[in-house]
Design an enzyme around this catalytic site. Structure first.
Site, PDB file in Angstrom:
ATOM      1  N   LYS A  67      -5.268  -6.903   5.562  1.00  0.00           N
ATOM      2  CA  LYS A  67      -3.926  -6.675   6.114  1.00  0.00           C
ATOM      3  C   LYS A  67      -3.557  -7.693   7.189  1.00  0.00           C
ATOM      4  O   LYS A  67      -2.387  -8.017   7.361  1.00  0.00           O
ATOM      5  CB  LYS A  67      -3.814  -5.252   6.661  1.00  0.00           C
ATOM      6  CG  LYS A  67      -3.739  -4.222   5.545  1.00  0.00           C
ATOM      7  CD  LYS A  67      -3.281  -2.873   6.046  1.00  0.00           C
ATOM      8  CE  LYS A  67      -2.946  -1.953   4.898  1.00  0.00           C
ATOM      9  NZ  LYS A  67      -4.148  -1.400   4.230  1.00  0.00           N
ATOM     10  N   GLU A  89       5.592   0.577   9.716  1.00  0.00           N
ATOM     11  CA  GLU A  89       5.206   1.912   9.278  1.00  0.00           C
ATOM     12  C   GLU A  89       3.695   1.901   9.092  1.00  0.00           C
ATOM     13  O   GLU A  89       3.104   0.857   8.848  1.00  0.00           O
ATOM     14  CB  GLU A  89       5.877   2.244   7.942  1.00  0.00           C
ATOM     15  CG  GLU A  89       5.179   1.668   6.691  1.00  0.00           C
ATOM     16  CD  GLU A  89       5.235   0.142   6.581  1.00  0.00           C
ATOM     17  OE1 GLU A  89       6.088  -0.464   7.241  1.00  0.00           O
ATOM     18  OE2 GLU A  89       4.398  -0.434   5.853  1.00  0.00           O
ATOM     19  N   SER A 102     -11.461  -5.552  -0.328  1.00  0.00           N
ATOM     20  CA  SER A 102     -10.299  -5.651   0.561  1.00  0.00           C
ATOM     21  C   SER A 102     -10.590  -5.260   2.005  1.00  0.00           C
ATOM     22  O   SER A 102      -9.920  -5.727   2.920  1.00  0.00           O
ATOM     23  CB  SER A 102      -9.149  -4.797   0.011  1.00  0.00           C
ATOM     24  OG  SER A 102      -9.575  -3.468  -0.209  1.00  0.00           O
TER      25      SER A 102
HETATM   26  C1  PLP Z   1      -4.167  -0.725   3.007  1.00  0.00           C
HETATM   27  C2  PLP Z   1      -5.368  -1.054   2.233  1.00  0.00           C
HETATM   28  C3  PLP Z   1      -5.334  -1.188   0.821  1.00  0.00           C
HETATM   29  C4  PLP Z   1      -4.117  -0.911  -0.005  1.00  0.00           C
HETATM   30  O1  PLP Z   1      -3.033  -1.740   0.214  1.00  0.00           O
HETATM   31  P1  PLP Z   1      -2.596  -2.881  -0.801  1.00  0.00           P
HETATM   32  O2  PLP Z   1      -1.266  -3.318  -0.288  1.00  0.00           O
HETATM   33  O3  PLP Z   1      -2.504  -2.282  -2.171  1.00  0.00           O
HETATM   34  O4  PLP Z   1      -3.607  -3.955  -0.750  1.00  0.00           O
HETATM   35  C5  PLP Z   1      -6.502  -1.570   0.172  1.00  0.00           C
HETATM   36  N1  PLP Z   1      -7.646  -1.780   0.841  1.00  0.00           N
HETATM   37  C6  PLP Z   1      -7.727  -1.656   2.189  1.00  0.00           C
HETATM   38  C7  PLP Z   1      -9.022  -1.905   2.861  1.00  0.00           C
HETATM   39  C8  PLP Z   1      -6.589  -1.285   2.929  1.00  0.00           C
HETATM   40  O5  PLP Z   1      -6.699  -1.150   4.257  1.00  0.00           O
END
Ligand code: PLP
Length: 390
Positions: free
Chosen positions: A85, A107, A372
């Site tokens: 993020k 948000e 992610s």
């Molecule tokens: C917020 C989040 C997501 C989901 O958001 P996307 O916009 O679909 O990437 C996925 N993995 C993590 C670790 C997150 O914090």
């Protein structure tokens, strides 16, 4: 607007007229600065020195042996604040600065995007107001505290179901009133144009590094790239560089919750077309178009909408999407922790579980999983799930 922001028929700008000038101003600035040398040099500086880029593309030897495929992990979990993020909040935060804005709003659901925004607010010396459903405020006290420590103000939202989608509505309302000095830092590839295009742009750094590194390590592109899909930003970030290479399979893992018969967040797998937060995409809704509450064990995947470009990739068949249940994600969380010593975010665990399924059908292939985020934030949930008292 210069573009209608459509992906096939999906996307677009379904907002009150009052918001159009703000979106136009943002589109103009984004188009101006996205190819600007000074802007990009400054953004690269912060991505490297502040956030910790580039992230490794790690060959997961133990997991590869276990699953019978070559598995690489794109380590977005190693970034500052613990997830991808920060790529987007740094990009948009810097853009807001170049636009002369003095205040950020955002948000947040579980608080991850709120924290990434609060962090950038502190970095660039901009006050940040974070809208958060009051149900989430109560559920996520630690994250609220982290945002406040970084100087942000958390504003509880009492409307609707008092969760993420209501927080998004409230942030848009604030933006309409304060557009002169305020930038709305939206957290994923959802919302009206130009957000889906802009957020993807700031996340393509994941795909660019991945492509460069896999070519260096393997001498060829991977057979599959797998990522989890909430709003869709980490997945589009890593998919972006492979979309034109038709031989690379793109696979998205959605929050399957209790399964598609029960409560879930699998918008592409089980939703229907509709408008949510300013764009046409797949959504979870009832027969009257009322948005349903999504559920997933991972907070980042329980959004009842999805970025419009994913809807386009789904209906054109360029990417495949499927649900991963809470139980499957939980097992993948334990698998990666135990086999690799890497504790993944629950969101990312969905991608790991999807890779397990893919590997069963495709032995010997090369797979890149986008990790992610890291799972420190989820350890309490896992302990609860296992009935362990901490
Ligand atoms: C917020 C989040 C997501 C989901 O958001 P996307 O916009 O679909 O990437 C996925 N993995 C993590 C670790 C997150 O914090």
């Amino acid at each position: 607007m210069i573009s209608d922001g459509k992906f096939g028929k999906y996307g677009g700008i379904f907002v009150p007229e009052l918001l159009i000038p703000a979106l136009e101003e943002l589109e103009k600035a984004f188009l101006k600065y996205k190819d600007d040398k000074e802007f990009n040099a400054e953004l690269e500086y912060y991505l490297r020195e502040f956030a910790g880029r580039p992230t490794p593309l790690y060959y997961a030897e133990n997991l590869s042996g276990k699953l019978g495929c070559k598995i690489y992990l794109k380590r977005e979990d190693l970034l500052h604040t613990g997830a991808h993020k920060i790529n987007n909040t740094l990009g948009q935060g810097l853009l807001a600065k170049y636009m002369g804005k003095e205040r950020l709003i955002a948000e947040t659901g579980a608080g991850q995007h709120g924290i990434a925004t609060a962090t950038v607010g502190a970095l660039f010396g901009m006050p940040a107001d974070i809208y958060m459903g009051s149900v989430d405020v109560a559920r996520q006290k630690l994250n609220v505290f982290r945002m406040e420590i970084s100087g942000a103000k958390v504003i509880p939202v009492e409307s609707g179901a008092k969760t993420l989608k209501d927080a998004m509505n409230e942030a848009m309302r604030d933006w309409i009133t304060n557009v002169e000095n305020t930038h709305y830092l939206l957290g994923s590839t959802a919302g009206p144009h130009p957000y889906p295009t802009m957020v993807k742009h700031f996340q393509t750094v994941i795909g660019k590094e991945t492509k460069r590194d896999i070519l260096e390590k393997e001498g060829e592109l991977p057979d599959a790239v797998i990522a989890c899909v909430g709003g869709g930003s980490n997945s589009l970030g890593i998919f972006s560089e492979f979309i034109d290479h038709k031989e690379v399979e793109l696979v998205g893992a959605e929050g399957g919750g209790d399964g598609l018969e029960g409560k879930h967040g699998a918008t592409l797998s089980a939703g229907t077309e509709g408008v949510l937060h300013g764009s046409l995409s797949f959504v979870l809704q009832d027969d009257y178009g009322q948005i349903s509450e999504a559920h997933s064990i991972s907070a980042g995947l329980d959004y009842p909408g999805v970025g419009p470009e994913h809807s386009y990739l789904k209906v054109t068949g360029r990417a495949q999407y499927g649900p991963i249940t809470d139980e499957e994600a939980f097992r993948a969380f334990k698998l990666l922790s135990k086999y690799e010593g890497i504790i993944p975010a629950l969101e990312s665990s969905h991608a790991v579980a999807m890779a397990e399924k893919y590997a069963k059908e495709n032995q010997g292939k090369t797979i890149v999983i986008n990790l992610s985020g890291r799972g420190d934030k989820d350890v309490n949930i896992i302990a609860d799930y296992m009935g362990v008292k901490l």
